[in-house]
Scaffold this motif. Structure first.
Motif, PDB file in Angstrom:
ATOM      1  N   UNK A 197     -80.013 -45.379  54.422  1.00  0.00           N
ATOM      2  CA  UNK A 197     -80.726 -46.130  55.457  1.00  0.00           C
ATOM      3  C   UNK A 197     -79.977 -47.396  55.875  1.00  0.00           C
ATOM      4  N   UNK A 198     -79.345 -48.060  54.905  1.00  0.00           N
ATOM      5  CA  UNK A 198     -78.720 -49.351  55.194  1.00  0.00           C
ATOM      6  C   UNK A 198     -77.356 -49.239  55.854  1.00  0.00           C
ATOM      7  N   UNK A 199     -76.714 -48.079  55.726  1.00  0.00           N
ATOM      8  CA  UNK A 199     -75.348 -47.944  56.248  1.00  0.00           C
ATOM      9  C   UNK A 199     -75.306 -47.950  57.778  1.00  0.00           C
ATOM     10  N   UNK A 206     -77.530 -54.682  62.488  1.00  0.00           N
ATOM     11  CA  UNK A 206     -78.911 -55.132  62.316  1.00  0.00           C
ATOM     12  C   UNK A 206     -79.081 -55.854  60.980  1.00  0.00           C
ATOM     13  N   UNK A 207     -78.221 -55.536  60.042  1.00  0.00           N
ATOM     14  CA  UNK A 207     -78.169 -56.243  58.763  1.00  0.00           C
ATOM     15  C   UNK A 207     -76.712 -56.551  58.463  1.00  0.00           C
ATOM     16  N   UNK A 216     -70.873 -49.151  47.862  1.00  0.00           N
ATOM     17  CA  UNK A 216     -71.719 -48.838  46.712  1.00  0.00           C
ATOM     18  C   UNK A 216     -72.898 -47.969  47.125  1.00  0.00           C
ATOM     19  N   UNK A 217     -73.557 -48.331  48.228  1.00  0.00           N
ATOM     20  CA  UNK A 217     -74.694 -47.541  48.716  1.00  0.00           C
ATOM     21  C   UNK A 217     -74.258 -46.124  49.071  1.00  0.00           C
ATOM     22  N   UNK A 218     -73.117 -46.008  49.756  1.00  0.00           N
ATOM     23  CA  UNK A 218     -72.606 -44.686  50.121  1.00  0.00           C
ATOM     24  C   UNK A 218     -72.225 -43.848  48.912  1.00  0.00           C
ATOM     25  N   UNK A 219     -71.668 -44.497  47.896  1.00  0.00           N
ATOM     26  CA  UNK A 219     -71.287 -43.775  46.672  1.00  0.00           C
ATOM     27  C   UNK A 219     -72.520 -43.241  45.951  1.00  0.00           C
TER      28      UNK A 219
END
Length: 239
Positions: A197-199, A206-207, A216-219
């Protein structure tokens, strides 16, 4: 080793392996950059990230049609919420992939006079919509699970009507954890979509996230997707 061979034999498996390497490379080069480490190693990791990204774009080429066809297959699914979220999610994923194809063709020089920056933004918008639809479906599944296991009823009768105490709090948390353990598919899918969601949000500005945070989130989301491929019990269906 057998699992790696099995993964590599699937298009989806190769994509998820490359995605894991891509985002892990992003995380590592930004961490090294922050520590002012070896510039040559940072450059190699950046090249690896870019190579994996290009490989994945080539691997996914033409998949927009598959995703659109998959959306049609869910039009008659009996559950209304799942039908809507799956159908809209697949359509938005198809549009995301189409925009991604345009970006790849532009960067290879096969398409001329294309504003690749604009198309990257378009792809991020549809990727975000796809992830939002997936998360709505995940939260719906969680609500159903908690209702079926009577966790919501327990929470209302025991937790909200009684004075707060640590023991009751721990019992409630344990019940929720027990339910999650019984449905690994929902937990892993929610984790994957929450990280994803954050990527696109960061891509749309937007963020504000550092490249290491995006990496890190993608991993994490890529590893979750790999687990779903390796363990049928961890794959949320229909998908």
């Amino acid at each position: 080793m057998d699992q790696l061979v099995r993964l590599n034999g699937q298009t989806g498996g190769r994509d998820k392996i490359a995605r894991t390497v891509q985002y892990a490379s992003k995380f590592l080069w930004n961490q090294l950059q922050n520590k002012q480490s070896n510039n040559l190693l940072i450059e190699k990791l950046q090249i690896l990230e870019s190579t994996c990204s290009s490989f994945r774009k080539l691997l996914r080429f033409g998949r927009c049609a598959d995703s659109l066809h998959s959306a049609l297959a869910h039009l008659n699914y009996p559950d209304l919420v799942i039908r809507i979220t799956l159908t809209l999610g697949k359509i938005s994923n198809s549009l995301f992939l189409f925009a991604d194809h345009v970006v790849w063709l532009s960067r290879t020089g096969l398409l001329k006079n294309v504003d690749s920056t604009k198309w990257v933004q378009i792809s991020n918008k549809y990727w975000l919509l796809n992830v939002v639809m997936n998360l709505v479906r995940d939260f719906y599944e969680i609500k159903n699970i908690l209702s079926n296991e009577k966790v919501i009823a327990y929470f209302k009768t025991e937790f909200l009507r009684k004075p707060l105490n640590i023991q009751l709090y721990l019992i409630t948390i344990k019940k929720i954890i027990d339910v999650i353990q019984m449905r690994q598919d929902v937990f892993i899918d929610t984790l994957k979509n929450f990280c994803d969601f954050w990527i696109p949000l960061a891509g749309l500005q937007k963020v504000k996230l550092r490249p290491s945070a995006v990496g890190l989130l993608g991993t994490i989301s890529s590893i979750a997707a790999l687990i779903a491929l390796l363990k049928p019990i961890a794959k949320l269906t229909p998908a």
